[in-house]
Design a protein around this motif. Structure first.
Motif, PDB file in Angstrom:
ATOM      1  N   TYR A  34      -8.962  17.684  19.582  1.00 58.23           N
ATOM      2  CA  TYR A  34      -9.525  17.087  18.379  1.00 58.23           C
ATOM      3  C   TYR A  34      -9.886  18.292  17.660  1.00 58.23           C
ATOM      4  N   ASN A  35      -9.833  18.584  16.063  1.00 60.53           N
ATOM      5  CA  ASN A  35     -10.907  19.374  15.376  1.00 60.53           C
ATOM      6  C   ASN A  35     -12.041  19.044  15.040  1.00 60.53           C
ATOM      7  N   LEU A  36     -13.435  19.250  15.822  1.00 61.05           N
ATOM      8  CA  LEU A  36     -15.075  18.737  15.505  1.00 61.05           C
ATOM      9  C   LEU A  36     -15.224  18.633  14.306  1.00 61.05           C
ATOM     10  N   PHE A  37     -14.537  19.771  13.375  1.00 61.08           N
ATOM     11  CA  PHE A  37     -14.703  20.196  12.414  1.00 61.08           C
ATOM     12  C   PHE A  37     -14.429  19.149  11.217  1.00 61.08           C
ATOM     13  N   TRP A  38     -13.198  19.052  11.905  1.00 60.07           N
ATOM     14  CA  TRP A  38     -12.531  18.168  10.052  1.00 60.07           C
ATOM     15  C   TRP A  38     -13.046  16.981  10.707  1.00 60.07           C
ATOM     16  N   ALA A  39     -13.046  16.904  11.808  1.00 60.23           N
ATOM     17  CA  ALA A  39     -13.678  14.660  11.959  1.00 60.23           C
ATOM     18  C   ALA A  39     -15.036  14.566  11.555  1.00 60.23           C
ATOM     19  N   VAL A  40     -16.045  16.254  11.202  1.00 62.23           N
ATOM     20  CA  VAL A  40     -17.183  15.682  10.901  1.00 62.23           C
ATOM     21  C   VAL A  40     -17.076  15.207   9.276  1.00 62.23           C
ATOM     22  N   VAL A  41     -16.360  16.589   8.627  1.00 64.97           N
ATOM     23  CA  VAL A  41     -15.937  16.179   7.514  1.00 64.97           C
ATOM     24  C   VAL A  41     -15.606  14.697   6.728  1.00 64.97           C
ATOM     25  N   LEU A  42     -14.234  14.504   7.551  1.00 60.29           N
ATOM     26  CA  LEU A  42     -14.076  13.195   7.443  1.00 60.29           C
ATOM     27  C   LEU A  42     -15.308  12.059   7.535  1.00 60.29           C
ATOM     28  N   GLY A  43     -15.229  12.471   8.308  1.00 64.63           N
ATOM     29  CA  GLY A  43     -16.115  11.263   8.498  1.00 64.63           C
ATOM     30  C   GLY A  43     -17.620  10.942   7.354  1.00 64.63           C
ATOM     31  N   PHE A  44     -18.116  12.079   6.588  1.00 69.38           N
ATOM     32  CA  PHE A  44     -19.209  11.885   5.772  1.00 69.38           C
ATOM     33  C   PHE A  44     -18.253  11.609   4.774  1.00 69.38           C
ATOM     34  N   LEU A  45     -16.801  11.965   4.305  1.00 64.38           N
ATOM     35  CA  LEU A  45     -16.316  11.956   3.410  1.00 64.38           C
ATOM     36  C   LEU A  45     -16.060  10.361   3.235  1.00 64.38           C
TER      37      LEU A  45
END
Length: 87
Positions: A34-45
């Motif tokens: 998985y892409n960690l950047f998008w996981a963090v962004v989606l987690g924040f959203l």
């Protein structure tokens, strides 16, 4: 101060839970990578939207506490200013 700590701690827990769920879903559907950047962004959203609804009571308590402290500080300032005017 207690309201700030409670609200902040719950926001962090909500983010970590959202992040964990997003990472789990991403890893499940993408063969373990998985892409960690998008996981963090989606987690924040997700945690931001969730906190708007889930943590409403804690946010209101924190806002009331801040408003009360600001009103006391403003009243104290006005009282000191009026004492200066009398002298």
């Amino acid at each position: 101060m207690k309201e700030f700590v409670v609200y902040t701690a719950l926001r962090i827990v909500l983010f970590l839970a959202s992040f964990g769920i997003v990472v789990g879903v991403m890893a499940l559907f993408s063969d373990g990578s998985y892409n960690l950047f998008w996981a963090v962004v989606l987690g924040f959203l997700i945690s931001g939207v969730g906190s708007f609804f889930i943590l409403d009571r804690q946010r209101r308590a924190f806002a009331e506490r801040v408003e009360t402290r600001a009103a006391r500080a403003s009243a104290a300032f006005e009282e000191r200013r009026s004492r200066e005017d009398v002298d």
